[in-house]
Motif scaffolding. Structure first.
Motif, PDB file in Angstrom:
ATOM      1  N   SER A  62      -1.677   7.265   6.752  1.00  0.00           N
ATOM      2  CA  SER A  62      -2.071   5.748   6.050  1.00  0.00           C
ATOM      3  C   SER A  62      -3.558   5.622   6.603  1.00  0.00           C
ATOM      4  N   GLU A  63      -3.669   5.693   7.732  1.00  0.00           N
ATOM      5  CA  GLU A  63      -5.347   5.216   8.287  1.00  0.00           C
ATOM      6  C   GLU A  63      -6.306   6.171   7.723  1.00  0.00           C
ATOM      7  N   ILE A  64      -5.921   7.473   7.542  1.00  0.00           N
ATOM      8  CA  ILE A  64      -7.030   8.435   6.697  1.00  0.00           C
ATOM      9  C   ILE A  64      -7.190   7.925   5.501  1.00  0.00           C
ATOM     10  N   ALA A  65      -6.097   7.559   4.665  1.00  0.00           N
ATOM     11  CA  ALA A  65      -6.372   7.248   3.278  1.00  0.00           C
ATOM     12  C   ALA A  65      -6.918   6.092   3.070  1.00  0.00           C
ATOM     13  N   ILE A  66      -6.718   5.076   3.819  1.00  0.00           N
ATOM     14  CA  ILE A  66      -7.428   3.843   3.820  1.00  0.00           C
ATOM     15  C   ILE A  66      -9.024   4.128   4.062  1.00  0.00           C
ATOM     16  N   ARG A  67      -9.319   4.883   4.992  1.00  0.00           N
ATOM     17  CA  ARG A  67     -10.711   5.133   5.422  1.00  0.00           C
ATOM     18  C   ARG A  67     -11.404   5.858   4.038  1.00  0.00           C
ATOM     19  N   HIS A  68     -10.543   6.533   3.264  1.00  0.00           N
ATOM     20  CA  HIS A  68     -11.066   7.168   2.295  1.00  0.00           C
ATOM     21  C   HIS A  68     -10.990   6.620   0.984  1.00  0.00           C
ATOM     22  N   GLY A  69     -10.480   5.516   1.093  1.00  0.00           N
ATOM     23  CA  GLY A  69     -10.212   4.650  -0.319  1.00  0.00           C
ATOM     24  C   GLY A  69      -9.327   5.003  -1.184  1.00  0.00           C
ATOM     25  N   LEU A  70      -8.100   6.070  -0.881  1.00  0.00           N
ATOM     26  CA  LEU A  70      -7.012   6.501  -1.446  1.00  0.00           C
ATOM     27  C   LEU A  70      -5.686   5.830  -0.935  1.00  0.00           C
ATOM     28  N   PRO A  71      -4.690   5.959  -1.960  1.00  0.00           N
ATOM     29  CA  PRO A  71      -3.570   5.390  -1.720  1.00  0.00           C
ATOM     30  C   PRO A  71      -2.829   6.300  -0.670  1.00  0.00           C
ATOM     31  N   THR A  72      -2.001   5.847  -0.039  1.00  0.00           N
ATOM     32  CA  THR A  72      -1.284   6.903   1.113  1.00  0.00           C
ATOM     33  C   THR A  72      -0.466   7.702   0.203  1.00  0.00           C
TER      34      THR A  72
ATOM     35  N   PRO B 269     -13.042  17.737  -1.323  1.00  0.00           N
ATOM     36  CA  PRO B 269     -12.926  16.811  -0.277  1.00  0.00           C
ATOM     37  C   PRO B 269     -11.603  17.164   0.784  1.00  0.00           C
ATOM     38  N   SER B 270     -11.991  17.006   1.801  1.00  0.00           N
ATOM     39  CA  SER B 270     -10.924  17.514   2.793  1.00  0.00           C
ATOM     40  C   SER B 270     -11.279  16.420   4.104  1.00  0.00           C
ATOM     41  N   TYR B 271     -10.113  16.503   5.059  1.00  0.00           N
ATOM     42  CA  TYR B 271     -10.496  15.510   6.439  1.00  0.00           C
ATOM     43  C   TYR B 271      -9.600  16.415   7.419  1.00  0.00           C
ATOM     44  N   ARG B 272     -10.107  16.794   8.602  1.00  0.00           N
ATOM     45  CA  ARG B 272      -9.588  17.561   9.481  1.00  0.00           C
ATOM     46  C   ARG B 272      -8.944  16.514  10.663  1.00  0.00           C
ATOM     47  N   VAL B 273      -7.608  16.524  10.806  1.00  0.00           N
ATOM     48  CA  VAL B 273      -6.884  15.440  11.446  1.00  0.00           C
ATOM     49  C   VAL B 273      -7.391  15.394  13.174  1.00  0.00           C
ATOM     50  N   GLU B 274      -7.458  14.691  13.518  1.00  0.00           N
ATOM     51  CA  GLU B 274      -7.884  14.165  15.015  1.00  0.00           C
ATOM     52  C   GLU B 274      -6.503  13.473  15.602  1.00  0.00           C
ATOM     53  N   LEU B 275      -6.473  13.744  17.009  1.00  0.00           N
ATOM     54  CA  LEU B 275      -5.563  13.065  17.767  1.00  0.00           C
ATOM     55  C   LEU B 275      -5.636  11.613  17.504  1.00  0.00           C
TER      56      LEU B 275
ATOM     57  N   LEU C 227      -8.310  15.511   0.499  1.00  0.00           N
ATOM     58  CA  LEU C 227      -8.597  14.067  -0.056  1.00  0.00           C
ATOM     59  C   LEU C 227      -9.315  13.939  -1.353  1.00  0.00           C
ATOM     60  N   GLU C 228      -8.721  14.487  -2.432  1.00  0.00           N
ATOM     61  CA  GLU C 228      -9.330  14.679  -3.606  1.00  0.00           C
ATOM     62  C   GLU C 228      -9.025  13.074  -4.222  1.00  0.00           C
ATOM     63  N   PRO C 229     -10.113  12.762  -4.992  1.00  0.00           N
ATOM     64  CA  PRO C 229     -10.069  11.318  -5.599  1.00  0.00           C
ATOM     65  C   PRO C 229      -8.987  11.388  -6.621  1.00  0.00           C
ATOM     66  N   ILE C 230      -8.380  10.157  -6.956  1.00  0.00           N
ATOM     67  CA  ILE C 230      -7.602  10.074  -8.076  1.00  0.00           C
ATOM     68  C   ILE C 230      -8.360  10.287  -9.424  1.00  0.00           C
ATOM     69  N   PRO C 231      -7.877  11.016 -10.368  1.00  0.00           N
ATOM     70  CA  PRO C 231      -8.409  11.301 -11.748  1.00  0.00           C
ATOM     71  C   PRO C 231      -8.644  10.098 -12.494  1.00  0.00           C
ATOM     72  N   ASP C 232      -9.911  10.034 -12.925  1.00  0.00           N
ATOM     73  CA  ASP C 232     -10.181   8.711 -13.765  1.00  0.00           C
ATOM     74  C   ASP C 232      -9.356   8.685 -15.013  1.00  0.00           C
TER      75      ASP C 232
ATOM     76  N   HIS D 296      -0.688   9.086  -2.402  1.00  0.00           N
ATOM     77  CA  HIS D 296      -1.584  10.059  -3.073  1.00  0.00           C
ATOM     78  C   HIS D 296      -2.028  11.207  -2.269  1.00  0.00           C
ATOM     79  N   VAL D 297      -2.339  10.851  -0.896  1.00  0.00           N
ATOM     80  CA  VAL D 297      -2.714  11.742   0.153  1.00  0.00           C
ATOM     81  C   VAL D 297      -1.336  12.533   0.300  1.00  0.00           C
ATOM     82  N   LEU D 298      -0.492  11.873   0.523  1.00  0.00           N
ATOM     83  CA  LEU D 298       0.938  12.552   1.048  1.00  0.00           C
ATOM     84  C   LEU D 298       1.183  13.677  -0.141  1.00  0.00           C
ATOM     85  N   ALA D 299       1.208  13.139  -1.494  1.00  0.00           N
ATOM     86  CA  ALA D 299       1.528  14.045  -2.444  1.00  0.00           C
ATOM     87  C   ALA D 299       0.802  15.234  -2.677  1.00  0.00           C
TER      88      ALA D 299
END
Length: 101
Positions: free
Chosen positions: A45-55, A34-40, A78-83, A57-60
């Motif tokens: 934070s917004e990307i993380a929220i849209r994908h249901g992830l903590p900011t 899972p990945s996301y190409r950044v747009e202008l 944008l890998e999900p958090i492991p169960d 986590h995405v930063l790390a």
């Protein structure tokens, strides 16, 4: 004068058709990950929220800090958090807060 305008618009068109170089961040992302190409205008934070992830986590997982800028065209993991990831229990945090206060 018209030739200068035509030459200028042709250069802009040529630049638009050339592919942008890949980002240095998250270069080793596999196509099926899972990945996301950044747009202008995007923020981590917004990307993380849209994908249901903590900011955080995405930063790390992308090797970014809270102050690292991101750029259009950059590929973010944008890998999900492991169960099986263990989070501190709420009562542990509550006890910690009572001791501090």
């Amino acid at each position: 004068m018209a030739s200068k305008v035509a030459a200028s618009s042709n250069r802009r068109r040529d630049r638009a058709l050339t592919p942008e170089p890949e980002s240095t961040q998250a270069e080793n992302v596999e196509p099926d990950e899972p990945s996301y190409r950044v747009e202008l205008g995007d923020t981590v934070s917004e990307i993380a929220i849209r994908h249901g992830l903590p900011t955080a986590h995405v930063l790390a997982q992308n090797g970014l800090s809270w102050k690292t800028p991101i750029f259009p065209g950059q590929l973010l993991r944008l890998e999900p958090i492991p169960d099986d990831l263990e989070w501190p229990a709420a009562e542990t945090a509550d006890k910690r807060n009572r001791r501090a206060g």
